[in-house]
Design a protein around this motif. Sequence first.
Motif, PDB file in Angstrom:
ATOM      1  N   LEU A   1       0.948  -0.996   0.141  1.00 38.92           N
ATOM      2  CA  LEU A   1       0.066  -0.138  -0.019  1.00 38.92           C
ATOM      3  C   LEU A   1       0.895   1.307  -0.113  1.00 38.92           C
ATOM      4  O   LEU A   1       1.273   1.572   1.092  1.00 38.92           O
ATOM      5  N   ASP A   2       1.131   1.800  -1.202  1.00 46.00           N
ATOM      6  CA  ASP A   2       1.985   2.974  -1.396  1.00 46.00           C
ATOM      7  C   ASP A   2       3.149   2.959  -0.743  1.00 46.00           C
ATOM      8  O   ASP A   2       3.799   3.609   0.128  1.00 46.00           O
ATOM      9  N   GLY A   3       3.680   1.580  -0.933  1.00 48.60           N
ATOM     10  CA  GLY A   3       5.366   1.390  -0.421  1.00 48.60           C
ATOM     11  C   GLY A   3       5.390   0.892   0.948  1.00 48.60           C
ATOM     12  O   GLY A   3       6.187   0.505   1.655  1.00 48.60           O
TER      13      GLY A   3
ATOM     14  N   THR B   1      -8.812  -3.599   4.450  1.00 52.51           N
ATOM     15  CA  THR B   1      -8.459  -4.571   3.346  1.00 52.51           C
ATOM     16  C   THR B   1      -9.273  -4.786   2.104  1.00 52.51           C
ATOM     17  O   THR B   1      -8.722  -4.847   1.059  1.00 52.51           O
ATOM     18  N   HIS B   2     -10.638  -4.636   2.519  1.00 48.23           N
ATOM     19  CA  HIS B   2     -11.582  -5.144   1.456  1.00 48.23           C
ATOM     20  C   HIS B   2     -11.439  -4.165   0.035  1.00 48.23           C
ATOM     21  O   HIS B   2     -11.141  -4.638  -1.147  1.00 48.23           O
ATOM     22  N   ALA B   3     -11.252  -2.805   0.311  1.00 48.88           N
ATOM     23  CA  ALA B   3     -11.088  -1.806  -0.843  1.00 48.88           C
ATOM     24  C   ALA B   3      -9.662  -1.989  -1.503  1.00 48.88           C
ATOM     25  O   ALA B   3      -9.535  -1.997  -2.619  1.00 48.88           O
ATOM     26  N   HIS B   4      -8.733  -2.312  -0.585  1.00 43.03           N
ATOM     27  CA  HIS B   4      -7.137  -2.509  -1.029  1.00 43.03           C
ATOM     28  C   HIS B   4      -7.296  -3.835  -1.911  1.00 43.03           C
ATOM     29  O   HIS B   4      -6.465  -3.814  -2.837  1.00 43.03           O
ATOM     30  N   MET B   5      -7.929  -4.843  -1.437  1.00 44.62           N
ATOM     31  CA  MET B   5      -7.776  -6.025  -2.626  1.00 44.62           C
ATOM     32  C   MET B   5      -8.359  -5.668  -3.854  1.00 44.62           C
ATOM     33  O   MET B   5      -7.785  -6.230  -4.772  1.00 44.62           O
ATOM     34  N   HIS B   6      -9.614  -5.102  -4.063  1.00 43.41           N
ATOM     35  CA  HIS B   6     -10.025  -4.560  -5.227  1.00 43.41           C
ATOM     36  C   HIS B   6      -9.090  -3.852  -6.104  1.00 43.41           C
ATOM     37  O   HIS B   6      -8.987  -4.025  -7.172  1.00 43.41           O
ATOM     38  N   ALA B   7      -8.469  -2.765  -5.279  1.00 43.57           N
ATOM     39  CA  ALA B   7      -7.739  -1.976  -6.019  1.00 43.57           C
ATOM     40  C   ALA B   7      -6.368  -2.447  -6.592  1.00 43.57           C
ATOM     41  O   ALA B   7      -5.811  -2.204  -7.471  1.00 43.57           O
ATOM     42  N   LYS B   8      -5.785  -3.263  -5.665  1.00 40.70           N
ATOM     43  CA  LYS B   8      -4.150  -3.733  -5.758  1.00 40.70           C
ATOM     44  C   LYS B   8      -4.170  -4.808  -6.657  1.00 40.70           C
ATOM     45  O   LYS B   8      -3.340  -5.168  -7.798  1.00 40.70           O
TER      46      LYS B   8
ATOM     47  N   ALA C   1     -14.112 -11.658  -7.801  1.00 38.50           N
ATOM     48  CA  ALA C   1     -14.448 -11.406  -6.690  1.00 38.50           C
ATOM     49  C   ALA C   1     -15.850 -11.657  -6.713  1.00 38.50           C
ATOM     50  O   ALA C   1     -16.633 -11.305  -7.785  1.00 38.50           O
ATOM     51  N   GLU C   2     -16.508 -12.184  -5.540  1.00 38.92           N
ATOM     52  CA  GLU C   2     -17.827 -12.501  -5.620  1.00 38.92           C
ATOM     53  C   GLU C   2     -18.329 -12.045  -4.333  1.00 38.92           C
ATOM     54  O   GLU C   2     -17.953 -12.307  -3.198  1.00 38.92           O
TER      55      GLU C   2
END
Length: 164
Positions: free
Chosen positions: A26-28, A58-65, A126-127
Amino acid sequence: MPLTPSDFRKAMGCFATGVTIITLDLDGGVHGMTANAFASVSLDPMLVLVCVDHSTRTHAHMHAKKRFGVNVLAEEQRAISEYYARPERTHEDAEAEAGARFDRTRHGTPVLHDSLAYLECRLHSAELAGDHTVFIAEVEDVVIRDGDPLLFFRGKYRKVGEEG
């Protein structure tokens, strides 16, 4: 009598699981969360799943990364699991408070030192599933070490061979 969330939670607690830390860059910095809702899905292609509550960061980060690591914890890594299970956790205090140290893969994904196994994962799909999302990922690399796993059963951490 109607089924309650408490009854369901108690029943699911009867299923002993291993404990993992899901890690992503996450951003380094390192972002991580404790998860025991993890399983293999397929050998061809090699797929795993992890379930993440919608309310977690973590939920939003998983989608983004779209790339993350699964670190299977060894029995002596309970403090790391407890640290990353707290909602207010930050990576800055992970080493001082829980002894969590990380390296990076060639993709930049954090790998927890001394974990029993590490899986480098790329998001496949993702479901939505109730209050969680089931993230299915293709495994691109693994690292395996000797040792015994940290277990979770009936709301408590356990070790292999330990009496209940």
